[in-house]
Design an enzyme around this catalytic site. Structure first.
Site, PDB file in Angstrom:
ATOM      1  N   ASP A 170      45.321  36.266 -10.618  1.00 21.50           N
ATOM      2  CA  ASP A 170      44.527  37.418 -10.173  1.00 21.50           C
ATOM      3  C   ASP A 170      43.833  38.026 -11.380  1.00 21.50           C
ATOM      4  O   ASP A 170      44.369  38.007 -12.490  1.00 21.50           O
ATOM      5  CB  ASP A 170      45.424  38.469  -9.507  1.00 21.50           C
ATOM      6  N   ASP A 184      41.487  36.026  -2.306  1.00 21.47           N
ATOM      7  CA  ASP A 184      41.909  37.192  -1.530  1.00 21.47           C
ATOM      8  C   ASP A 184      40.708  37.854  -0.860  1.00 21.47           C
ATOM      9  O   ASP A 184      40.774  38.259   0.308  1.00 21.47           O
ATOM     10  CB  ASP A 184      42.617  38.208  -2.433  1.00 21.47           C
TER      11      ASP A 184
END
Length: 211
Positions: A170, A184
């Site tokens: 991330d 995401d």
């Protein structure tokens, strides 16, 4: 999975735009009358072509979303991981590389394997239901879901600490919010689009429900 296929359904007479209007009392099933010369279980050429185009859209969107996610993570690991965060918009948005063992936005770090199995199941369901898809908007929505799920599943399988337990990369860090990635984002956008299509009464098989 069987319930999902029941919702998708198979349309009888989708038009060129891939949509048809649901009508009460319309004949359906193997005994319904069809075009002259069409046998039971056969599908018109136009219908097969329309379905093929929508399947192509689904997988094209999925491939695009997956490629963007994969390339962005490769760049982050090579150039940002182990370095100080990069400010993009003052204090509002930073690029900050982290490894996330949980689900989207960092939730459920203790259930990595479970989330991996769920992502794999979602991918299989989308691929199986693609053969009954007759709506371009639904093709885009499902393509985003498929591409995002594939992106994070790739991390789960190939990254440390091990197969099916890998940590997701991330790097998008808005102020006051969880750090996330492009996979995401694709999943969330696909989910929002599905909700909007459902509110409009458009089914994946192209049926439009009129109030």
């Amino acid at each position: 999975m069987a319930e999902a296929e029941r919702i998708i359904g198979t349309p009888e007479t989708p038009d060129d735009g891939g949509e048809r209007t649901a009508a009460a009392g319309a004949p359906a099933g193997p005994g319904a009358s069809g075009p002259a010369g069409a046998g039971v279980g056969s599908a018109p050429v136009g219908r097969r072509t329309g379905r093929g185009r929508r399947i192509a859209v689904l997988f094209a969107v999925a491939a695009f979303a997956y490629a963007l996610d994969l390339i962005s993570k490769m760049l982050v690991v090579a150039r940002l991981e182990g370095h100080a965060p990069i400010r993009v918009v003052g204090d509002w948005l930073e690029l900050h590389a982290i490894r996330n063992p949980g689900a989207a936005f960092g939730f459920g770090a203790a259930f990595t394997i479970i989330f991996t199995l769920i992502a794999a199941a979602v991918i299989l369901v989308i691929i199986r239901l693609a053969r009954k898809l007759y709506s371009f908007p639904w093709a885009i929505a499902l393509g985003l879901l498929l591409g995002g799920a594939l992106g994070n599943l790739t991390d789960r399988i190939f990254r440390a600490p091990g197969i099916f337990e890998g940590e997701v990369v991330d790097f998008i860090a808005p102020q006051g919010f969880a750090v996330f990635n492009l996979a995401d984002s694709a999943i969330v956008c696909g989910g929002i689009l599905i909700v909007l299509l459902s509110f409009r009464g458009l089914d994946p098989d192209g049926t439009v429900h009129k109030d």
